[in-house]
Structure formats: C-alpha cells, structure tokens
Design a protein around this motif. Structure first.
Motif: not given
Ligand SMILES: Cc1cc2nc3c(=O)[nH]c(=O)nc-3n(C[C@H](O)[C@H](O)[C@H](O)COP(=O)(O)OP(=O)(O)OC[C@H]3O[C@@H](n4cnc5c(N)ncnc54)[C@H](O)[C@@H]3O)c2cc1C
Length: 466
Positions: A177, A192, A283, A299-300
C-alpha cells in the motif's frame, strides 16, 4: 597520466552529456545503463511536467551531436514532461547519434575499484586503471578505464518514510500500500487512488506535484480523501518562492497547493513524525511520534521524502563526502538546505567535484547527495568541466559557462505566496567564494556568518525535498 577511456555510470541526461563532451575531446567513453534504454530513471516519472523549460534542459555538446543527426531542437520556451525529455532529447541522443556505439544497456554497476588496489593501498594507486564490475544481463562482466564519472542519479534509492531517516516500523510489511516518488495518479495508478483515502508524506516538489495530481483525481471522484503529512511545523515553508521563482512553473506548484489547502480539499497535518505503520480498517494506520500523538488511517501512502545516493558500489574508492549531505565537501555549503533555502547554486565543476581518488567524479543528480535542488543545467556544466579537466584542458575546466535561474525561495521568515515577491539571494555567489549566493558572499566578506537566509533549523530541509 593521459586519460583515454572514461567509464560513465548511467545513461541519464547528464551521463549522456558527459559522453558527448568526451567524444568531442577525442576521448573514448563507455556508458553503462542498468535499464533497457537510456533515460530509464526519467521513464519512472514520465508523466511529471518539468518546471524548467527546454532552454535549460539541453546540453550543448549533446545538441551538436544531435544536430548532425538531423534533430530539430524543441521550442526553448516549452515545458516538457519527463516523457518528452526522453522521447525528444535523451532517446534520439542515445539512439540516433554516434553515442549509441558507446552505450551498454541492461548493464548495472556493481562496484568500482582500482586494478590490484584495495582502498588502503597507496603506492602507485593514481596510475592504476579503474576496474568497473557490472551485471551484464544475467552475467557478471568487467571493464577497465582511466577515469570514472558516476552519473547514476538517486531515483532508485528513495528515502524511507520514518521520521528519523530510517524505515518506519512496519514499513516493509505495508509495502503493498506504499508508493515512493511520484506515482502516476492520473494515469496507470488511477485505479489505485480514485475514491480512496491517501496520505502524501513529504514537503518538496514531488510531494506537491502528487498532491496536485490527486486533487485532480478528487475533482472527478469526489470521495477521494487527501491528507498531507508534513514533518515541519510551518506548512507555508513548503510553498516555495511562488511568483519570485524564476522558474515560473516551479513557483506555480507552491501557489496551487496553498490554494488547495486553503479550500480544504487537502487536509494538512504539520509536525507529523511518522514512527510506525500498522494494519487497520482495510488500510494503514500511520502513527506519528509527536507531542500530539497524531494518527491517521488511510488506504494508501505515498512517500515523497526525497532521495539518497547509493554509495555501496563506491566502497573501495577514496571518496570524500560531506557527513550530512553525502555530496563532495566543497559543494555542501552551496547546497545545504539547513543553512540556505534557495536553489541559486553557482555553477561548479571539476574543482568542487574532485575526490581524493584522482580520475573519479560523481556528477549529475547524485553529486548533490541528499540535497534536493539539483538542476539539469547544473549537471551539464559539471560534466563539461570534468571532461575538460580529464582531457588536460584545465583552463576550460575552471571557466564558468552557465548562468542559472534564481528560485526566489530564499527567506529567513516563513511566508505564504502573497509575501513571495522578492528573492534575497542577489544571484549566485561569485566563483571561488565559499558562499551559496551573492548576498551570502557579501555577508561573509563583512565578517558575518552568512546572509541570514537560514530558516528555522530542520524546517527548510523538508521544504526543499525533491
Ligand atoms: C520528478 C522530477 C522532476 C524533475 N524536474 C526537473 C526539472 O524540471 N528541471 C531540472 O533541471 N531538473 C529536474 N529534476 C532533477 C534532475 O535534473 C533530474 O532528476 C535528472 O534526470 C537528473 O539527471 P541525471 O542524469 O543526473 O540522473 P538520472 O536521470 O536519474 O539518470 C541516472 C541513470 O543512471 C542509471 N543507473 C542508476 N543506477 C545504476 C547502476 N547501478 N548501474 C548503471 N546505471 C544505473 C539509471 O537507470 C538512469 O538512467 C527533476 C527530478 C525529478 C525526480
């Protein structure tokens, strides 16, 4: 010792420029490139608009070679993307000129040493040829050369996310991630990030460029949430020179991101010292080690905390580096973001870039070590001077043939874009003066410590990350 062959590490724009200068001077360059084509590092940020127009991006010896191959110079005022830089300049230079006979692709440097000499042995060292070992596809190969110029850049060794310059706890476990550098949020990485919670860590141009790209994604997919994790205490430092930046596109990035923060489209957390990354709610939970115990769940994560040189292949050479910046020591005062915030670095060459190992130089992006303000035009001047020195033309090596633009980010006080009207630098410092800009030189000549553009310690370092 007369120099004939020069091994050049990396077929980026600066390595290719070095090879072009070497050919002009009757020397024999061999360029090793780890990727399948020249400009391999730039291909990783092909989608990014450059902040310097073509006028600043083309080396003169390279241009002379290209012209003989029927090349048309791009419009000097136009701003290329990284992809344009490769397709309209780097690739033709590497593939359509005589340079193509001097480049070995898929050739990754492993180590440089002297034939028969480890680092400790001195007598006769200076005349021993360099031994360059590299991975040639799957095999290990070697070559010898009279001189080596390392122009391998820093793109493939990004700084980790942890606040202390070390990986955050859990960083490698969370790698699926995490992206480093500048992912193509509006292109191949769109899937993404669209509709996700994304944190961008960093304070330099890469972080700001990514934040702006994500905000465009947010305009199309409203549920996209963007958090900016900034290590320094004062966000305005990241906004840079704004209207005072002579590279207008670079100044404009700061103005844009300031406006996005003001509108609340980007949520900014300052003083964020990332300590650990934990799995959470489908996440990542990012935990800061600061007085406020700041935590954010996303999440990223995009890590844009700059780059560092990979020094491991140089272990057997006598390389002198500044302990903080990992650049040649005499370059450090010109580019140290702790003591000077502007990118108005005076042109420099063989003298400043020399190491205790005669015939060895680091040039291009890698020569700045961990300092972030490198410009291509600077790299072209570096290799022009280095090759002149290697060819025995010491007068040309010491001559300065470049005028660089000012950044306009030089300031002792935090400021927003509205205050960024003037630059304090007064232009680059005169040659042979150990100062970062003209005002710094004047102040030092008057017995002061410098021009006073020093920011609050540690604050500007982040503002200046690439
Ligand atoms: C996103 C971004 C935007 C930028 N925008 C600008 C701009 O607008 N204007 C400007 O003046 N500068 C800009 N820069 C800074 C700088 O000019 C560029 O990074 C430029 O590409 C540096 O050129 P280089 O030749 O030194 O290094 P690179 O372009 O990084 O080339 C190094 C080459 O060495 C190869 N290599 C690496 N390791 C090895 C190895 N072990 N063995 C063999 N080959 C190896 C790489 O694959 C690569 O091809 C930007 C940088 C970034 C990251």
């Amino acid at each position: 010792m007369a120099i004939t062959t020069i091994a050049i590490i990396g077929a980026g724009p600066v390595g290719l420029a070095a090879a072009a200068h070497a050919l002009e001077r009757g020397l024999s360059p061999i360029v090793l490139e780890r990727g399948p084509s020249a400009g391999h590092a730039i291909q990783q940020w092909a989608h990014v608009p450059m902040f310097s127009p073509w006028a600043f991006n083309i080396d003169r010896a390279a241009e002379r070679l290209l012209v003989t191959a029927g090349w048309t110079r791009p419009n000097a005022d136009r701003y290329p993307t990284g992809g344009d830089l490769v397709s309209d300049y780097v690739a033709p230079l590497a593939e359509q000129t005589i340079l193509r006979d001097h480049i070995r692709l898929n050739a990754e440097l492993i180590s440089v040493s002297r034939v028969g000499f480890d680092k400790v042995k001195s007598a006769g060292r200076a005349t021993a040829p360099f031994l360059v070992r590299y991975r040639d596809g799957k095999a290990i190969a070697k070559l010898t050369a009279d001189a080596v110029i390392d122009t391998s850049g820093t793109w493939f060794s990004p700084n980790p996310a942890g606040a202390g310059g070390i990986p955050a706890t859990g960083e490698s476990e969370a790698s699926a991630r995490i992206s480093y550098g500048m992912p193509n949020a509006l292109g191949e990485a769109r899937w993404r990030y669209a509709g996700k919670r994304i944190a961008v860590l960093g304070g330099g141009h890469s972080a700001i460029g990514t934040l702006i790209a994500l905000s465009q994604l947010q305009a199309a997919t409203l549920s996209t949430e963007i958090t900016w994790l900034y290590r320094g205490p004062i966000l305005a430092k990241a906004f840079g020179g704004g209207a005072a930046d002579q590279l207008a596109a670079r100044g404009d990035l700061g103005l844009q991101v300031a406006e996005l923060v003001r509108q609340g489209r980007i949520h900014a957390l300052t003083g964020f010292q990332l300590d650990r990354i934990e799995p959470a709610e489908a996440g990542l939970r990012l935990v800061s080690d600061d007085a406020r115990n700041q935590t954010v769940t996303v999440d990223e994560l995009v890590v844009a905390t700059g780059f560092r040189p990979d020094l491991s292949p140089l272990r057997e050479l006598r390389v002198a580096l500044d302990p903080a910046l990992e650049c040649p020591p005499s370059l450090a005062p010109l580019i140290d973001p702790n003591i000077h915030s502007c990118g108005t670095v005076r042109p420099h060459g063989a003298v400043e870039l020399a190491h205790p190992e005669p015939g060895f130089y680091i040039a291009g992006m890698k020569s700045y070590g961990r300092a972030p303000t490198f410009l291509l035009a600077t790299g072209h001047e570096q290799v022009r001077s280095i090759v002149a020195e290697l060819a025995g033309d010491h007068a040309a090596a010491r001559r300065v043939e470049l005028v660089l633009p000012e950044t306009g980010v030089c300031s002792s006080t935090p400021r927003g874009p509205s205050q960024a009207k003037t630059s304090c630098c007064g232009g680059p410092a005169p040659v042979s003066v150990d100062a970062c800009c003209a005002d710094d030189a004047k102040a030092k000549a008057a017995g002061e410590t410098g021009c006073g553009c020093s920011p609050v310690q540690g604050e500007n370092r982040e503002a200046a990350e690439v």
